[in-house]
Design a protein around this motif. Structure first.
Motif, PDB file in Angstrom:
ATOM      1  N   ALA A  52      -3.734  -2.456 -11.343  1.00 12.93           N
ATOM      2  CA  ALA A  52      -3.754  -1.922 -10.197  1.00 12.93           C
ATOM      3  C   ALA A  52      -3.287  -2.702  -9.283  1.00 12.93           C
ATOM      4  N   SER A  53      -2.507  -1.981  -8.317  1.00 12.56           N
ATOM      5  CA  SER A  53      -1.986  -2.561  -7.069  1.00 12.56           C
ATOM      6  C   SER A  53      -2.385  -1.815  -5.758  1.00 12.56           C
ATOM      7  N   CYS A  54      -1.488  -0.678  -5.456  1.00  9.07           N
ATOM      8  CA  CYS A  54      -1.525  -0.286  -4.336  1.00  9.07           C
ATOM      9  C   CYS A  54      -2.874   0.969  -4.195  1.00  9.07           C
ATOM     10  N   ALA A  55      -3.310   1.295  -5.300  1.00 11.08           N
ATOM     11  CA  ALA A  55      -4.501   2.186  -5.357  1.00 11.08           C
ATOM     12  C   ALA A  55      -4.318   3.457  -4.748  1.00 11.08           C
ATOM     13  N   ARG A  56      -3.276   4.108  -4.566  1.00 11.79           N
ATOM     14  CA  ARG A  56      -3.098   5.209  -3.866  1.00 11.79           C
ATOM     15  C   ARG A  56      -1.793   6.009  -4.226  1.00 11.79           C
TER      16      ARG A  56
ATOM     17  N   ARG B 196      -7.412  -7.149   3.050  1.00 10.50           N
ATOM     18  CA  ARG B 196      -8.316  -6.609   2.092  1.00 10.50           C
ATOM     19  C   ARG B 196      -9.603  -7.559   2.354  1.00 10.50           C
ATOM     20  N   THR B 201      -9.155  -0.184   4.650  1.00 10.32           N
ATOM     21  CA  THR B 201      -7.817  -0.801   5.024  1.00 10.32           C
ATOM     22  C   THR B 201      -6.641   0.143   4.272  1.00 10.32           C
ATOM     23  N   THR B 202      -5.504   0.151   4.784  1.00 11.46           N
ATOM     24  CA  THR B 202      -4.263   0.886   4.236  1.00 11.46           C
ATOM     25  C   THR B 202      -3.862  -0.491   3.151  1.00 11.46           C
ATOM     26  N   ASN B 203      -4.316  -1.203   3.075  1.00 10.78           N
ATOM     27  CA  ASN B 203      -3.590  -2.428   2.431  1.00 10.78           C
ATOM     28  C   ASN B 203      -4.010  -2.217   0.907  1.00 10.78           C
ATOM     29  N   ALA B 204      -2.800  -2.468   0.024  1.00 12.90           N
ATOM     30  CA  ALA B 204      -3.117  -2.429  -1.555  1.00 12.90           C
ATOM     31  C   ALA B 204      -3.972  -3.604  -1.971  1.00 12.90           C
ATOM     32  N   ALA B 205      -4.428  -3.442  -2.938  1.00 14.06           N
ATOM     33  CA  ALA B 205      -5.595  -4.494  -3.680  1.00 14.06           C
ATOM     34  C   ALA B 205      -5.183  -5.843  -3.495  1.00 14.06           C
ATOM     35  N   ILE B 206      -3.811  -6.057  -3.685  1.00 15.06           N
ATOM     36  CA  ILE B 206      -3.223  -7.265  -4.020  1.00 15.06           C
ATOM     37  C   ILE B 206      -3.359  -8.227  -2.946  1.00 15.06           C
ATOM     38  N   GLY B 239      -8.503   5.510   3.166  1.00 13.76           N
ATOM     39  CA  GLY B 239      -7.771   4.683   4.126  1.00 13.76           C
ATOM     40  C   GLY B 239      -6.249   4.839   3.743  1.00 13.76           C
ATOM     41  N   ARG B 451     -17.818 -10.281  -2.123  1.00  6.77           N
ATOM     42  CA  ARG B 451     -16.597  -9.691  -1.460  1.00  6.77           C
ATOM     43  C   ARG B 451     -16.946  -8.509  -0.517  1.00  6.77           C
TER      44      ARG B 451
END
Lengths: 319, 576
Positions: A52-56, B196, B201-206, B239, B451
Motif C-alpha cells: 500500500a502507498s498513497c492509501a487514497r 507521517r 496528513t495528506t501524505n502517503a503511508a510511505i 485527510g 508510532r
C-alpha cells in the motif's frame, strides 16, 4: 461492526503452500479494506504482507481481490462487501506468481510489458524550443489515457492473459495508444510495428473485459481497436490476424459471403510457403469429406451487389 | 555488490528528474534509482493543483520571486529563489516536450490558473492531477535511457560513508531480505518529506522522512524543520487533499453560518470572482490559522472527525467543475458522499508539507562530500517559513535537475570506491540490523503503539498553534519513545517481503525526524510563517531571521543557526 477477514497466505520460506488466516476486526462503517488490513498488521499479525502507498486511490499499489472482485483495498469500503455476510475474502490478483501473501510479481505481470512498448515520447528533433501549441481536446484525450494508475485491473480482467501470459495485455497496449495518438510523437510507424508483433494488438480478442475492469473508464479495449484501425490506415497489415481481417472483409464484399478457402490462403499469405504447406492436411481432409468441392468454386450470393454497396457506404463514411 | 556512478534514493518527481539530468550528461555514466516502492507509487502522484512558473508576458520573474519570498515570510534564501524562478519555465516546457498533457487555452498554449499567495495566474496544470501526469511523463522518459538502472522495492537503510565522503548505500532487497551494498560516487536523496510523523496528513503511508533521517545520522544538519505546512482544505477523517486549485477556480470557504469568514482576518473584502492574494487565495499558513480561530469562536461545524468548514464550489457550475476539477468531484463523492456540484465539501486543515529538510546549497549539495538532496527532502531554501502552493512540483524539477548535474560533475573527479571497504561497511550495517531487529530476542513494545504515541505528541506539541510547555512535553515524550523503541518486538523473522521490518525501520527514521522538528520549534521563540507560537505571537527579525540547523547527538538535537540570504527584497510586514 465486527468483520472477519479471511486472508490468502503463502510463505515461500515455509512450505510455500497457500492457505488462509482468519482475523476478526472491529471497524467503523466508513472503513476501507485497507483500514482493516492495517489494523490487522498493527494489532494482530505483523507478519501479514501486502502493499500500500498513497492509501487514497491515486497510486494503484494496493490492488487485490476482495470477495473475488479485483479492486483497490484503499477505496473498497468494507460495508459494500458485507451486506450478506460479515466475512471478507482477500486474495492476490489471478494468474500471477505470488511472492508472499497478498504480494505478487508486478514486474512480470505488467511493468516489463509496459517497458516493451517503448513508453516515452519521441519528439520531432526540429520542434520548437517553446511550448507546442495544441488543442485542449487532444490533451484531454491523452490525459484520459494517461490517468491510468498502472493498477493492473485491466490485465486482471483480460481473458487472453490466463491462456497466454506473454500477451502484452491491455495495460501495456493502452500505453502504446497514448504515444501512437500523441501529435507530438514522431515514432508512429515504429510504434505500430511494435504493437503489431505477435503477442500484441492482434492477440486481443476484444472481449471488452479490460474496459469493464478499468477503474478510470479509460476503455483499454477500445484503445486497442483504435491502434488496429490506425495500423490498417497506414498499411501496416502484415500480421496474420490483419490479413485474416482484410481477406474476410474482401471476400464478403465481393461475393456476399465468406470464401473459407481463400480466407485460409490469404491469412497465411500467398508467399508464405511454410504456412501454406501447413494447410495441406486440412485441405486434404476437407476434400476427403466432400467439404471442399472440386473444382473449387465460390459463386456470388443473390444480393451480393447490395452487400457490396453497404461496404462501400461504410468505407466512404469512415473516410 | 552493485556499482554505479550516481545513486538516486527515491523515484518520485525530484528523483526521476535528477536521474534524467544525470543520464543526459553522458551515456557512459551509470545511474541507479533505488526506491522502496515502484516509481509510479511515489507520492508525487498525489499532487493535484499545479506547478508554478512565469509563462506569460503579464507575469515577471521578479514578481514570482517576490511572491515566493513574501509567502516564505522572508525565511527563503533569495539567491536560491532567483535561480529557482529563472529555471522554472524551461523545466515546464521541457516536461511538455516529454509528453506531459498540460491543460490548454483556446489558443493552444499551456493554461495557467490562480493559486494562493500568487499575484497573477501562473500555475500550470494538467486538470487536477498535475503531479500524477508529471510523474508519468518523467517515469516514461526515464525509461528511454539505458544507463538508468532501477532498484524497485529496495529499502535503503543507511548511507555508506568513508573518510568523510559518501561512497554508496546499504539497501535491503525487499524480495529476498538480502542487504546489498550499492556503490556510488555520489548519492542524491529524493525521498520526500515525513508527514507521517503526524496523525492527520495528506501524505502517503510511505512518507516517513527516510532520507532526512539518513542524512541526519550521517552528520548532516536538518534545516528549518520547525516549519510544517498545514493545508487548509483536507477531507475530515481521511485527510485526503482537496486541491487549492478549487479555490484558484473560485471556490469559497464558509463557516457554519454560511459566512465567508476569511474577511474577518484581514483577507477581505469578499468578491464573487477570485482576486489574487485575497480571501480564499490567501496563503496556506494564514488560512489554516483562520480555521483554528473560527473553531475557537465556535463557528465551525462538528462532525465525527472533529471540526470542519465548508468549501463551496456550487457557484462554479457543473461544466467548470468537470473540466477543471474532475478529480475533486470524484474524491468528494467517493470519500464523503458529496457531489460538489450540489453541496459544499467539508474540509479542515491537515499536515501537508515540510518546508525544512536536509541542509543543501542551491546545487543540492549537502555538507557531506558526495551527498545531495532535492525536492521535499531538501531545504535549499526557497520555501522558508511557508511554501506557496504549486512551487513544490517546480522545486522537484529545478533542483532535481540541478542536483543531478552537480552530482555528475562531482562524480567525474572521484575514483571508484573500494569494494572491500564498502562490503565491510555493509557488514557493519547488517550487524546493526540484526542486533536491533532481526536477531533481537525479547522486546515488548509494539511498532503501532509507539508510532501512534509519536503522532499524538507531534500534534499536541507541534501543531498549528504551539507553546513552550506543550513543546517541552513533546520533546520529553519523544525521548522516552526513542528509549522504548530500543525494546521493540519483531515477530516476523522472514526474509521475503518482511513488512514488519520495513515498518520498524520507518518508525526508527520518523523518531529522528520528529525530534528535529520539535526541538527546532521549541528553540524558535517567535511566530513566522507556519510556525505560530501563542507565547511569542510576533515575528522577531532581530533575533530569528536565521535558518535553524538541527544536528544529531546521542542526547537529542543540538540547534544552531545560519543567516538567511537577503538580496533585493528587504523584510517587511507580511500582510495580504
Amino acid at each position: 461492526m465486527q468483520i472477519t477477514f479471511k486472508v490468502y497466505r503463502k510463505d515461500p520460506e515455509k512450505d510455500g503452500k497457500p492457505g488462509r488466516s482468519n482475523y476478526s476486526v472491529e471497524l467503523d462503517e466508513e472503513a476501507t479494506v485497507l483500514d482493516g488490513l492495517l489494523k490487522i498488521r498493527d494489532e494482530m499479525d505483523d507478519t501479514l504482507a501486502f502493499r500500500a502507498s498513497c492509501a487514497r486511490g491515486y497510486c494503484g499499489e494496493c490492488t487485490m481481490r476482495v470477495n473475488y472482485k479485483a479492486c483497490f483495498a484503499c477505496t473498497a469500503k468494507v460495508s459494500a462487501f458485507t451486506k450478506k455476510s460479515p466475512e471478507i475474502l482477500l486474495d492476490p490478483l489471478r494468474n500471477i506468481p505470488v511472492i508472499k501473501d497478498l504480494v505478487f510479481d508486478w514486474d512480470a505481470f505488467m511493468w516489463n510489458k509496459i517497458t516493451a512498448v517503448k513508453p516515452w515520447l519521441e519528439p520531432d528533433e526540429s520542434s520548437t524550443n517553446g511550448e507546442n501549441l495544441l488543442p485542449d481536446s487532444t490533451m484531454a484525450d491523452l490525459r484520459k489515457v494517461m490517468s491510468c494508475y498502472y493498477c493492473g485491473l485491466c490485465d486482471e480482467g483480460c481473458t487472453v492473459l490466463p491462456v497466454d501470459f506473454d500477451f502484452l495485455g491491455p495495460a501495456a497496449l493502452t500505453k502504446a495508444y497514448r504515444f501512437v495518438f500523441d501529435p507530438r510523437d514522431k515514432a508512429g510507424r515504429e510504434r505500430l510495428k511494435i504493437a503489431e508483433k505477435p503477442k500484441g494488438i492482434w492477440d486481443c480478442v476484444h472481449c471488452f473485459e479490460a474496459s469493464e475492469h478499468c477503474p478510470r473508464g479509460i476503455a483499454p479495449t477500445e484503445r486497442i481497436i483504435s491502434i488496429r484501425d490506425k495500423a490498417f490506415k497506414v498499411g501496416i497489415t502484415n500480421e496474420k490476424v490483419a490479413r485474416h481481417h482484410t481477406s474476410f472483409a474482401a471476400s464478403v464484399k465481393e461475393s456476399g459471403w465468406l470464401d473459407e478457402g481463400r480466407l485460409a490462403l490469404e491469412s497465411e499469405g500467398l508467399t508464405n510457403i511454410k504456412g501454406l504447406m501447413k494447410l495441406l492436411p486440412t485441405a486434404a481432409r476437407a476434400m476427403a469429406r466432400g467439404k471442399a468441392p472440386i473444382p473449387y468454386l465460390h459463386p456470388k450470393r443473390p444480393g451480393a451487389e447490395q452487400i457490396k454497396k453497404i461496404f462501400e457506404k461504410g468505407e466512404r463514411e469512415k473516410k | 555488490m552493485f556499482t554505479h556512478d550516481i545513486i538516486l534514493i527515491g523515484g518520485g518527481g525530484a528523483g526521476l528528474r535528477a536521474a534524467i539530468a544525470a543520464a543526459e550528461q553522458s551515456s557512459k555514466l551509470s545511474i541507479a534509482v533505488v526506491s522502496k516502492v515502484y516509481p509510479m507509487r511515489s507520492h508525487t502522484v498525489s499532487a493535484e493543483g499545479g506547478t508554478a512558473a512565469v509563462m506569460r508576458d503579464t507575469d515577471s520573474l521578479d514578481l514570482h520571486a517576490k511572491d515566493t519570498i513574501f509567502g516564505a515570510d522572508f525565511m527563503a534564501d533569495q539567491d536560491a529563489v532567483e535561480v529557482f524562478i529563472k529555471e522554472a519555465p524551461g523545466e515546464l516546457i521541457q516536461l511538455e516536450h516529454w509528453g506531459c498533457p498540460w491543460s490548454r487555452d483556446a489558443d493552444g498554449r499551456v493554461s495557467v490558473r490562480a493559486f494562493g499567495g500568487m499575484s497573477v495566474d501562473r500555475t500550470c496544470f494538467a486538470a487536477d492531477k498535475t503531479g500524477f501526469h508529471m510523474l508519468h511523463a518523467l517515469f516514461q522518459t526515464s525509461q528511454k535511457y539505458d544507463n538508468i538502472a532501477r532498484y524497485d522495492e529496495f529499502y535503503v537503510t543507511s548511507l555508506l560513508a568513508d573518510d568523510g565522503k559518501v561512497r554508496g548505500v546499504a539497501a535491503i532487497n525487499i524480495y529476498n531480505g538480502r542487504l546489498e551494498a550499492i556503490a556510488g560516487k555520489a548519492v542524491i536523496l529524493c525521498t520526500g518529506g515525513g508527514g507521517r510523523i503526524f496523525p492527520f496528513t495528506t501524505n502517503a503511508a510511505i512518507k516517513t522522512g527516510d532520507g532526512m533521517a539518513m542524512a541526519y545520522r550521517a552528520g548532516v544538519p536538518l534545516k528549518d524543520m520547525e516549519f510544517v505546512q498545514y493545508h487548509p482544505t483536507g477531507l475530515p477523517g481521511t485527510g485526503i487533499l482537496i486541491t487549492e486549485g478549487s479555490r484558484g477556480e473560485g471556490g469559497w470557504l464558509k463557516n457554519k453560518d454560511g459566512y465567508r469568514y476569511l474577511q474577518d482576518y484581514g483577507l477581505g473584502p469578499p468578491t464573487d470572482t477570485p482576486v489574487h492574494r485575497k480571501m480564499e487565495l490567501g496563503p496556506r499558513d494564514i488560512l489554516s490559522r483562520c480555521h483554528m480561530q473560527e473553531y475557537a469562536k465556535g463557528r465551525t461545524f462538528e462532525g465525527p472527525y472533529g471540526h470542519y468548514v465548508h468549501l463551496d464550489l456550487r457557484h462554479l457550475g457543473e461544466e467548470v467543475i468537470n473540466k477543471k476539477l474532475p478529480f475533486v468531484r470524484e474524491l468528494a463523492s467517493k470519500y464523503v458522499g458529496i457531489d460538489p456540484v450540489y453541496e459544499p465539501i467539508p474540509v479542515r486543515p491537515v499536515v501537508h508539507y515540510m518546508m525544512g529538510g536536509v541542509h543543501t546549497d542551491m546545487n543540492g549539495s549537502a555538507p557531506l562530500e558526495g551527498l545531495y538532496a532535492a525536492g521535499e527532502t531538501a531545504c535549499v531554501s526557497i520555501n522558508g517559513a511557508n511554501r506557496l502552493g504549486s512551487n513544490s512540483l517546480t522545486e522537484c524539477l529545478v533542483f532535481g535537475a540541478r542536483a543531478g548535474r552537480a552530482a555528475v560533475q562531482y562524480a567525474a573527479a572521484q575514483g571508484a570506491p573500494s569494494s572491500q571497504r564498502l562490503e565491510a561497511l555493509a557488514r557493519d550495517e547488517q550487524q546493526r540490523l540484526d542486533r536491533q531487529f532481526l536477531r533481537k530476542e525479547g522486546g515488548k513494545e509494539k511498532i503501532a503503539v509507539i508510532r501512534e504515541e509519536m503522532q499524538k505528541a507531534m500534534e499536541d506539541g507541534a501543531g498549528i498553534y504551539r507553546k513552550e510547555e506543550d513543546m517541552k512535553r513533546t520533546c520529553q515524550l519523544l525521548r522516552e519513545l526513542r528509549e522504548r523503541f530500543s525494546n521493540i518486538a519483531i515477530e516476523d523473522r522472514g526474509d521475503v517481503f518482511n513488512t514488519q521490518l520495513t515498518a520498524a525501520l520507518e518508525l526508527d527514521f520518523m523518531l529522528d525526524v520528529a525530534e528535529a522538528v520539535a526541538h527546532s520549534a521549541l528553540n524558535r521563540k517567535e511566530s513566522r510563517g507556519s510556525h505560530t507560537r501563542t507565547d511569542f505571537p510576533k515575528r522577531d527579525d532581530e533575533n530569528f531571521l536565521k535558518h535553524t540547523l538541527a544536528h544529531r547527538t546521542p542526547d537529542g538535537p543540538r540547534i544552531d543557526y545560519l543567516p538567511v540570504t537577503i538580496t533585493r527584497w528587504q523584510p517587511e510586514e507580511r500582510k495580504y
